[in-house]
Design a protein around this motif. Structure first.
Motif, PDB file in Angstrom:
ATOM      1  N   GLY A 121       0.502  -1.179   0.332  1.00  0.00           N
ATOM      2  CA  GLY A 121      -0.286   0.182   0.466  1.00  0.00           C
ATOM      3  C   GLY A 121       0.556   1.513   0.066  1.00  0.00           C
ATOM      4  N   ASP A 122       1.858   1.264   0.303  1.00  0.00           N
ATOM      5  CA  ASP A 122       2.612   2.313   0.720  1.00  0.00           C
ATOM      6  C   ASP A 122       3.664   2.662  -0.797  1.00  0.00           C
ATOM      7  N   VAL A 123       4.361   1.582  -0.861  1.00  0.00           N
ATOM      8  CA  VAL A 123       4.605   1.214  -2.862  1.00  0.00           C
ATOM      9  C   VAL A 123       3.978   2.067  -3.393  1.00  0.00           C
ATOM     10  N   LEU A 124       2.516   1.214  -3.785  1.00  0.00           N
ATOM     11  CA  LEU A 124       1.195   1.968  -4.364  1.00  0.00           C
ATOM     12  C   LEU A 124       1.111   3.624  -4.299  1.00  0.00           C
ATOM     13  N   THR A 125       1.112   3.741  -2.764  1.00  0.00           N
ATOM     14  CA  THR A 125       0.887   5.734  -2.062  1.00  0.00           C
ATOM     15  C   THR A 125       2.009   6.042  -3.234  1.00  0.00           C
ATOM     16  N   ALA A 126       3.238   5.981  -2.968  1.00  0.00           N
ATOM     17  CA  ALA A 126       4.707   6.489  -3.594  1.00  0.00           C
ATOM     18  C   ALA A 126       4.452   6.689  -4.964  1.00  0.00           C
ATOM     19  N   PHE A 127       3.961   5.438  -5.509  1.00  0.00           N
ATOM     20  CA  PHE A 127       3.688   5.722  -6.842  1.00  0.00           C
ATOM     21  C   PHE A 127       2.791   7.058  -6.935  1.00  0.00           C
ATOM     22  N   ILE A 128       1.718   6.698  -6.625  1.00  0.00           N
ATOM     23  CA  ILE A 128       0.535   7.784  -7.320  1.00  0.00           C
ATOM     24  C   ILE A 128       1.105   9.436  -6.969  1.00  0.00           C
ATOM     25  N   VAL A 129       1.927   9.459  -5.324  1.00  0.00           N
ATOM     26  CA  VAL A 129       2.595  10.368  -5.429  1.00  0.00           C
ATOM     27  C   VAL A 129       3.346  11.014  -6.296  1.00  0.00           C
ATOM     28  N   LEU A 130       3.916  10.295  -6.901  1.00  0.00           N
ATOM     29  CA  LEU A 130       4.882  10.874  -8.184  1.00  0.00           C
ATOM     30  C   LEU A 130       4.181  11.024  -8.972  1.00  0.00           C
ATOM     31  N   GLN A 131       3.587  10.381  -9.933  1.00  0.00           N
ATOM     32  CA  GLN A 131       2.266  10.844 -10.657  1.00  0.00           C
ATOM     33  C   GLN A 131       1.796  12.152 -10.403  1.00  0.00           C
ATOM     34  N   TRP A 132       1.887  12.623  -9.421  1.00  0.00           N
ATOM     35  CA  TRP A 132       1.102  14.108  -9.316  1.00  0.00           C
ATOM     36  C   TRP A 132       2.117  15.279  -9.589  1.00  0.00           C
ATOM     37  N   MET A 133       3.423  14.994  -8.441  1.00  0.00           N
ATOM     38  CA  MET A 133       4.914  15.423  -9.093  1.00  0.00           C
ATOM     39  C   MET A 133       4.856  15.916 -10.151  1.00  0.00           C
ATOM     40  N   VAL A 134       4.968  14.915 -11.092  1.00  0.00           N
ATOM     41  CA  VAL A 134       5.671  14.632 -12.303  1.00  0.00           C
ATOM     42  C   VAL A 134       4.708  15.386 -13.645  1.00  0.00           C
ATOM     43  N   ALA A 135       3.640  15.025 -13.249  1.00  0.00           N
ATOM     44  CA  ALA A 135       2.330  16.305 -14.060  1.00  0.00           C
ATOM     45  C   ALA A 135       2.245  17.627 -13.889  1.00  0.00           C
ATOM     46  N   ASN A 136       2.348  17.691 -12.533  1.00  0.00           N
ATOM     47  CA  ASN A 136       3.121  19.220 -11.869  1.00  0.00           C
ATOM     48  C   ASN A 136       3.809  19.698 -12.313  1.00  0.00           C
ATOM     49  N   ASP A 137       5.662  19.168 -12.748  1.00  0.00           N
ATOM     50  CA  ASP A 137       6.811  18.628 -12.113  1.00  0.00           C
ATOM     51  C   ASP A 137       6.904  20.155 -11.356  1.00  0.00           C
ATOM     52  N   THR A 138       7.071  19.046 -10.232  1.00  0.00           N
ATOM     53  CA  THR A 138       6.978  20.463  -8.705  1.00  0.00           C
ATOM     54  C   THR A 138       7.736  18.996  -7.615  1.00  0.00           C
ATOM     55  N   LYS A 139       9.172  19.588  -7.453  1.00  0.00           N
ATOM     56  CA  LYS A 139      10.228  19.203  -6.745  1.00  0.00           C
ATOM     57  C   LYS A 139       9.402  19.000  -4.683  1.00  0.00           C
ATOM     58  N   ALA A 140       7.853  20.298  -4.599  1.00  0.00           N
ATOM     59  CA  ALA A 140       7.425  19.792  -2.981  1.00  0.00           C
ATOM     60  C   ALA A 140       6.983  18.897  -2.585  1.00  0.00           C
ATOM     61  N   GLU A 141       8.112  17.982  -1.265  1.00  0.00           N
ATOM     62  CA  GLU A 141       8.081  17.076  -0.836  1.00  0.00           C
ATOM     63  C   GLU A 141       6.715  17.066  -0.289  1.00  0.00           C
ATOM     64  N   PRO A 142       5.780  16.090   0.001  1.00  0.00           N
ATOM     65  CA  PRO A 142       4.449  15.987   0.320  1.00  0.00           C
ATOM     66  C   PRO A 142       4.855  15.643   1.503  1.00  0.00           C
TER      67      PRO A 142
END
Length: 485
Positions: A121-142
């Motif tokens: 579940g945590d692995v999938l969470t990391a992948f989803i958050v990375l998708q958001w970061m890439v789509a928004n091209d941001t390095k802001a740490e969640p």
């Protein structure tokens, strides 16, 4: 999620190939498509429902066991399936995965978070958050709260369905997502270096959450919240609106969308002991390892900060430390030796002006203009490793004594065709732009023709011992440029 790690030298010509790679396996495709469905339900959720999710029960643990054999099989399956549709990309993935341990890279993503690398579940969470970061091209740490909320929103509703619900399939799925995350991050890094993020995002596989949807939501402590919901949450929150996530910088700082207000953190400079820069390694033309330099701000309290593009007086250091802890560390000094200790806890000794650690200089008092050109060369590819692809990227600033500047650059990609028998070459020039500029010690203000401007960090390099300013070398933002003339 954006920790400094060993960079996989993904060639620019392969960015779209990696992005469009076939889904890891059928078992993974179903669940990844399920995240799309879960994401669509967020559009219909009210602000009250989002707020209630924060106080709900924790999502269930989904542990799995990883081993070297499973990881090797995961890479082999991915390469085999990819080879059927894109043999060039498959060969590149196989080559790089033989050189880099994707498990170690993935674990480094989670090192400053509460996410567990052995929980699906945590692995999938990391992948989803990375998708958001890439789509928004941001390095802001969640934030930790944001990661927990995304897990509840997106993962928990699927925990009772295969493959997450079954121990026999959970491990294989989690390894596929880990590999997918590492490849996605590597492609994003390469696209950032080459100024090709929009092209990279446009070619993402269909089992990713659509980037347009991800750009329409914010990542908050309540999870992924649509713009309307975010505004409502902000209205109810003490202290007003939630902060906007910063946009990731490129090799050359862009002009901001709005004129900068007066600096809100001018007092930062009163706490500074000195400005320095140190040598590090990076990826250059053809994928070869090159010496890079990064600027450092040393504070009197014994901490240091790896400054990025923004001028120091515009950085909220408290918020920056919470969002990007890996940019901070501790320093001590004994005689002419400075010891820097990063977040990893390993101290490193430096002697000033002795090849790895140097003093950086501000513009002189009253020095408002200069008459120099500065150029930065970077790149990627794999010709340095015996491959076919070479990438060269050039960025250039031309500063004039009348207070105007010009900016340009180019990107070139060449594939020798030695492996495939088909050679190719692609070249692209950046549309020239410019405006007016002004120097004020460690701050460079760039103003476009429309009046919009931005303050960025600035410093000259140094030479000799005792150190003297070297105006042929300059840091513009967090990147080093040199005078090519």
């Amino acid at each position: 999620m954006t920790a400094k790690i060993a960079v996989i030298p993904v060639a620019a010509a392969l960015i779209p190939l990696l992005a469009a790679a076939a889904p890891a396996q059928d078992v993974g495709t179903g669940i990844l498509q399920g995240t799309q469905q879960q994401f669509r339900t967020l559009d219909a959720r009210s602000v009250g429902e989002v707020a209630r999710s924060e106080s709900g029960d924790a999502s269930p643990a989904l542990p799995f066991a990883s081993n070297a054999e499973l990881r090797a099989a995961t890479v082999a399956r991915h390469v085999r399936k990819l080879r059927a549709s894109n043999p060039i990309a498959a060969a590149e993935v196989a080559r790089e995965m033989a050189r880099h341990d994707y498990d170690a890279i993935f674990r480094s993503f989670l090192s400053d978070t509460a996410l567990r690398p052995d929980d699906a579940g945590d692995v999938l969470t990391a992948f989803i958050v990375l998708q958001w970061m890439v789509a928004n091209d941001t390095k802001a740490e969640p934030s930790p709260a944001a990661l927990r909320a995304v897990r509840r929103q997106m993962v928990a509703p699927m925990a009772d369905r295969p493959p997450l619900s079954q121990a026999s399939t959970r491990a294989a799925f989690a390894e596929q997502v880990k590999l997918r995350t590492v490849l996605h991050h590597a492609g994003w890094q390469a696209a950032q270096r080459l100024g090709m993020v929009p092209s990279f995002v446009a070619t993402l596989s269909k089992d990713f959450i659509p980037p347009a949807k991800l750009r329409a939501v914010a990542l908050t402590d309540n999870g992924l919240v649509g713009n309307d919901g975010r505004r409502a949450l902000a209205d109810r929150a003490a202290g007003g609106a939630l902060p906007e996530a910063p946009v990731a910088p490129g090799n050359a700082p862009p002009v901001a969308a709005e004129p900068p207000a007066e600096p809100r953190h001018a007092a930062n400079w009163a706490a500074v002991e000195g400005v320095y820069f140190r040598s590090t390694t990076g990826v250059g033309v053809g994928g070869m390892v090159v010496i890079e330099f990064e600027p450092l701000i040393l504070f009197r309290d014994g901490s240091y900060y790896e400054i990025d593009d923004d001028a120091l007086e515009d950085v909220d250091l408290t918020a920056e430390r919470a969002a990007r802890p890996r940019r901070f560390g501790r320093w001590t000094r004994s005689g002419d030796t400075t010891v820097l200790t990063g977040t990893g806890g390993k101290p490193q000794d430096y002697k000033l002006q002795d090849g790895s650690f140097f003093k950086a200089f501000p513009a002189e008092a009253g020095e408002r203009t200069i008459a120099r050109s500065y150029r930065r060369m970077s790149g990627g590819g794999n010709t340095a490793m015996g491959g076919d692809v070479m990438v060269a990227v050039s960025n250039r600033y031309d500063f004039r004594s009348d207070g105007t500047y010009g900016r340009g650059g180019s990107t070139g990609v060449m594939n020798s065709g030695a492996t495939t028998g088909v050679g190719s070459a692609i070249g692209r020039r950046r549309a020239p732009d410019g405006g007016r500029y002004a120097l004020d010690r460690h701050t460079l203000t760039l103003t476009g023709p429309d009046g919009r401007s931005r303050r960025v960090f600035f410093a000259y390099g140094s030479q000799k011992d005792p150190p003297q300013p070297d105006r042929e070398m300059a840091f513009i933002g967090g990147s080093v440029f040199t005078n090519p003339d």
